[in-house]
Design a protein around this motif. Sequence first.
Motif, PDB file in Angstrom:
ATOM      1  N   THR A 127       6.829   6.721 129.345  1.00  0.00           N
ATOM      2  CA  THR A 127       8.112   5.551 129.888  1.00  0.00           C
ATOM      3  C   THR A 127       9.346   6.169 128.906  1.00  0.00           C
ATOM      4  OG1 THR A 127       6.561   3.917 130.255  1.00  0.00           O
ATOM      5  CG2 THR A 127       8.791   3.329 130.223  1.00  0.00           C
ATOM      6  N   ASN A 128      10.376   6.560 130.015  1.00  0.00           N
ATOM      7  CA  ASN A 128      11.617   6.957 129.212  1.00  0.00           C
ATOM      8  C   ASN A 128      11.568   7.955 128.413  1.00  0.00           C
ATOM      9  OD1 ASN A 128      12.740   5.059 130.882  1.00  0.00           O
ATOM     10  ND2 ASN A 128      12.740   3.419 129.419  1.00  0.00           N
ATOM     11  N   VAL A 129      10.546   8.956 128.371  1.00  0.00           N
ATOM     12  CA  VAL A 129      10.334   9.924 127.433  1.00  0.00           C
ATOM     13  C   VAL A 129      10.171  11.147 128.289  1.00  0.00           C
ATOM     14  CG1 VAL A 129       8.907  11.094 125.460  1.00  0.00           C
ATOM     15  CG2 VAL A 129       9.811   8.765 125.550  1.00  0.00           C
ATOM     16  N   LEU A 130      10.691  12.275 127.857  1.00  0.00           N
ATOM     17  CA  LEU A 130      10.533  13.622 128.740  1.00  0.00           C
ATOM     18  C   LEU A 130      10.402  14.746 127.425  1.00  0.00           C
ATOM     19  CD1 LEU A 130       9.751  15.379 130.930  1.00  0.00           C
ATOM     20  CD2 LEU A 130      12.174  15.572 131.520  1.00  0.00           C
ATOM     21  N   TRP A 131       9.703  15.433 127.350  1.00  0.00           N
ATOM     22  CA  TRP A 131       9.732  16.919 126.402  1.00  0.00           C
ATOM     23  C   TRP A 131       9.071  17.877 127.302  1.00  0.00           C
ATOM     24  CZ3 TRP A 131       7.970  16.384 120.660  1.00  0.00           C
ATOM     25  CH2 TRP A 131       8.605  15.294 120.079  1.00  0.00           C
ATOM     26  N   ALA A 132       9.736  18.925 126.812  1.00  0.00           N
ATOM     27  CA  ALA A 132       9.562  20.296 127.317  1.00  0.00           C
ATOM     28  C   ALA A 132       9.412  21.350 126.280  1.00  0.00           C
ATOM     29  CB  ALA A 132      10.691  20.628 128.416  1.00  0.00           C
ATOM     30  N   VAL A 133       8.554  22.310 126.656  1.00  0.00           N
ATOM     31  CA  VAL A 133       8.235  23.598 125.754  1.00  0.00           C
ATOM     32  C   VAL A 133       8.899  24.876 126.534  1.00  0.00           C
ATOM     33  CG1 VAL A 133       6.742  24.707 124.379  1.00  0.00           C
ATOM     34  CG2 VAL A 133       6.307  22.453 124.861  1.00  0.00           C
ATOM     35  N   ASP A 134       9.720  25.640 125.775  1.00  0.00           N
ATOM     36  CA  ASP A 134      10.206  26.728 126.564  1.00  0.00           C
ATOM     37  C   ASP A 134       9.138  27.949 126.266  1.00  0.00           C
ATOM     38  OD1 ASP A 134      10.928  27.849 124.204  1.00  0.00           O
ATOM     39  OD2 ASP A 134      13.169  27.157 124.396  1.00  0.00           O
ATOM     40  N   GLN A 135       9.481  29.191 126.691  1.00  0.00           N
ATOM     41  CA  GLN A 135       8.709  30.317 126.586  1.00  0.00           C
ATOM     42  C   GLN A 135       8.752  30.814 125.012  1.00  0.00           C
ATOM     43  OE1 GLN A 135      10.730  33.075 129.215  1.00  0.00           O
ATOM     44  NE2 GLN A 135       9.443  32.520 130.954  1.00  0.00           N
ATOM     45  N   SER A 136       9.879  30.460 124.206  1.00  0.00           N
ATOM     46  CA  SER A 136       9.778  30.911 122.899  1.00  0.00           C
ATOM     47  C   SER A 136       8.806  29.887 121.881  1.00  0.00           C
ATOM     48  CB  SER A 136      11.047  30.832 122.371  1.00  0.00           C
ATOM     49  OG  SER A 136      11.841  29.726 122.208  1.00  0.00           O
ATOM     50  N   GLY A 137       8.576  28.656 122.455  1.00  0.00           N
ATOM     51  CA  GLY A 137       7.693  27.778 121.719  1.00  0.00           C
ATOM     52  C   GLY A 137       8.632  26.787 121.281  1.00  0.00           C
ATOM     53  N   GLN A 138      10.003  26.586 121.571  1.00  0.00           N
ATOM     54  CA  GLN A 138      11.095  25.771 121.200  1.00  0.00           C
ATOM     55  C   GLN A 138      10.714  24.464 121.913  1.00  0.00           C
ATOM     56  OE1 GLN A 138      13.427  25.548 118.552  1.00  0.00           O
ATOM     57  NE2 GLN A 138      13.246  23.313 119.246  1.00  0.00           N
ATOM     58  N   ILE A 139      10.831  23.420 121.230  1.00  0.00           N
ATOM     59  CA  ILE A 139      10.541  21.934 122.102  1.00  0.00           C
ATOM     60  C   ILE A 139      11.862  21.526 122.455  1.00  0.00           C
ATOM     61  CG2 ILE A 139       9.254  19.698 121.854  1.00  0.00           C
ATOM     62  CD1 ILE A 139       7.110  20.815 120.183  1.00  0.00           C
ATOM     63  N   HIS A 140      12.105  20.598 123.422  1.00  0.00           N
ATOM     64  CA  HIS A 140      13.264  20.283 123.735  1.00  0.00           C
ATOM     65  C   HIS A 140      12.940  18.529 124.317  1.00  0.00           C
ATOM     66  CE1 HIS A 140      15.271  23.969 123.872  1.00  0.00           C
ATOM     67  NE2 HIS A 140      14.186  24.455 124.166  1.00  0.00           N
TER      68      HIS A 140
END
Length: 251
Positions: free
Chosen positions: A21-34
């Motif tokens: 709820t009201n939270v979204l995380w993403a991982v990119d190809q380099s492993g950095q988390i946003h």
Amino acid sequence: AVVSTQSGLYGRGVVHIAATTNVLWAVDQSGQIHVRAGLARDNVTGTHWQSLNMAQMFGVLLHKLSCSDRGVWAVDNTGTSWFRTGCAAGTDTVQAWIKVESNCPNLKFREVSAAGSLVWAVDVRNSVYVRTGVSYSLPVGNSWEHVPGLQCVLVRAAQEGVVALSTSQSLVYRHGTCPALPAGNYWRKVPGPPPDGSVSLITTLKGGGVWCQSGRSNLLYGRRVKTIPDGEHVTDHGAGVEPADDGWEVV
């Protein structure tokens, strides 16, 4: 609405996302988390991406995440599980990651799924595990407990229960899961597979519901689940979930 990957994710390539709820995380190809900032009931796309401070994790690549109201669970490139409190954008981005020590020798996880006090995981051998002792005072729990009876490639935890995809492509749910008995009682097959009989992805919805993606047509199918109150065809340990009678529908 479409959430743009501009401002922090442009050109990086998203390989994994996790949400609650009201939270979204993403991982990119380099492993950095946003982390997506500004998410709210009246702003479902948020405002911008905020990069997580990963200085603590030098040499560790987190590639599978699961967000819950207690925090974020993750699995790294060696199969080790991690936990951090807080999952909202903002000052929480400097919270420390806790390495979750395993009580089982040579245990390597493929993924973890968390919802409240229910934390489930699948290892690289398709064995299923549940984290015991998870609570608000001890969000990391006590130990991993093997759940026998079924080999699975995917598992999804929700407040209403746990749904999994077995190695034989059967959708199943775990009967009797609750905070007092996170492992539940036994597996039951979800009747009536999706029309084309092949599943590549499953997810659960807060409030009751299961979605799956066909491995052949890539269509999304969904069905409701209903919670069984205590005392109705369950043991004394607690509630479970049952598939509703309306079957699968293309979403």
